[in-house]
Design a protein around this motif. Structure first.
Motif: not given
Length: 284
Positions: A29-30, A57-58, A62-63, A37-39
């Protein structure tokens, strides 16, 4: 044009150390954050063990993290990989995945026995150390062989021993594609045919659609431009959602780099719409 007006991209096919990736879920995710990336979807093989860490982590970064996993199944004699995405009933899924991971363990045990017969004294414990508690697979056997100096690299390990023509090859236990689709739906998710490439022909896709397939992975590093065009056309014809991702396992080199497929956020939004439509039609 301001910086905020950049196109939004997602990556809906990634792996972590919960299966055969090289980075822990939070590091995946980092890296997604650094790639703007948005997602992402975390789609470890036969495992959802990394989902909670990835989502934490998301939330911090903000992922959006889509819960998923990758299942290996068979359509007749063809191996088919299925991405189960947008999973919500994780406990239900975990019971099914435990059975699949047990089959993976048995396969690894048989591969080690064959290697021993060939005079390579690798142990199952060494292989399991490489998996570090994740779903064990042939890449972990390859790493154990590399650690022993029995092979030079992954390619050498698979060509000589672990690939379909290798001296220690053991075929997978067979999960039917119909069962894999059912597993994805039982867990509240979508069933997406992963990286079909040139195998994604109408005569193979139509039976899967009849079995409940929801979508097809159009963008993947193994796909040619012709594959992408053909798969998009078939998805449109059958009314399937499209998906895409890098199939990233943590490497900083090669074609499978996180975010490199430029999968538009709109594709993820279409998947959300299909889920919402299915929920409204069933009253869930």
């Amino acid at each position: 044009m301001s910086g905020d007006a950049r196109p939004a991209f997602v990556d809906l096919h990634t792996h972590s150390t919960a299966s055969d990736g090289t980075l822990p879920p939070e590091r995946v995710v980092e890296t997604a954050k650094r790639c703007n990336l948005s997602a992402i979807a975390l789609t470890d093989h036969d495992s959802i063990a990394g989902v909670d860490s990835a989502r934490a982590a998301g939330d911090r970064l903000g992922i959006r993290v889509v819960a998923g996993c990758e299942l290996s199944a068979f359509q007749d004699d063809h191996e088919v990989h299925l991405l189960a995405l947008h999973l919500t009933r994780l406990q239900t899924l975990e019971r099914r995945l435990q059975e699949l991971r047990a089959l993976r363990h048995d396969r690894a045990e048989k591969i080690v026995a064959r290697l021993n017969e060939l005079g390579i004294p690798v142990t199952l414990e060494e292989v399991l150390q490489q998996s570090d508690g994740g779903a064990v697979g042939r890449p972990h056997v390859a790493r154990a062989l590399m650690a022993r100096g029995a092979v030079t690299d992954f390619k050498d390990a698979f060509v000589r021993y672990l690939g379909s023509g290798g001296r220690a090859f053991v075929p997978k236990a067979r999960l039917s594609i119909e069962d894999a689709i059912e597993i994805a739906h039982e867990a509240g998710g979508l069933a997406i045919w992963a990286h079909p490439a040139e195998g994604g022909r109408r005569e193979r896709l139509e039976p899967l659609v009849n079995a409940g397939l929801d979508g097809v992975e159009v963008k993947h590093p193994s796909h040619s431009a012709d594959d992408v065009k053909s798969l998009q056309a078939l998805a449109d014809y059958f009314g399937l959602v499209v998906s895409g991702g890098s199939d990233w396992h943590g490497s900083s080199e090669g074609p499978r780099k996180l975010g490199n497929m430029n999968v538009p956020l709109a594709w993820l939004e279409k998947q959300d719409e299909r889920l919402a439509s299915a929920a409204s039609s069933t009253g869930v």
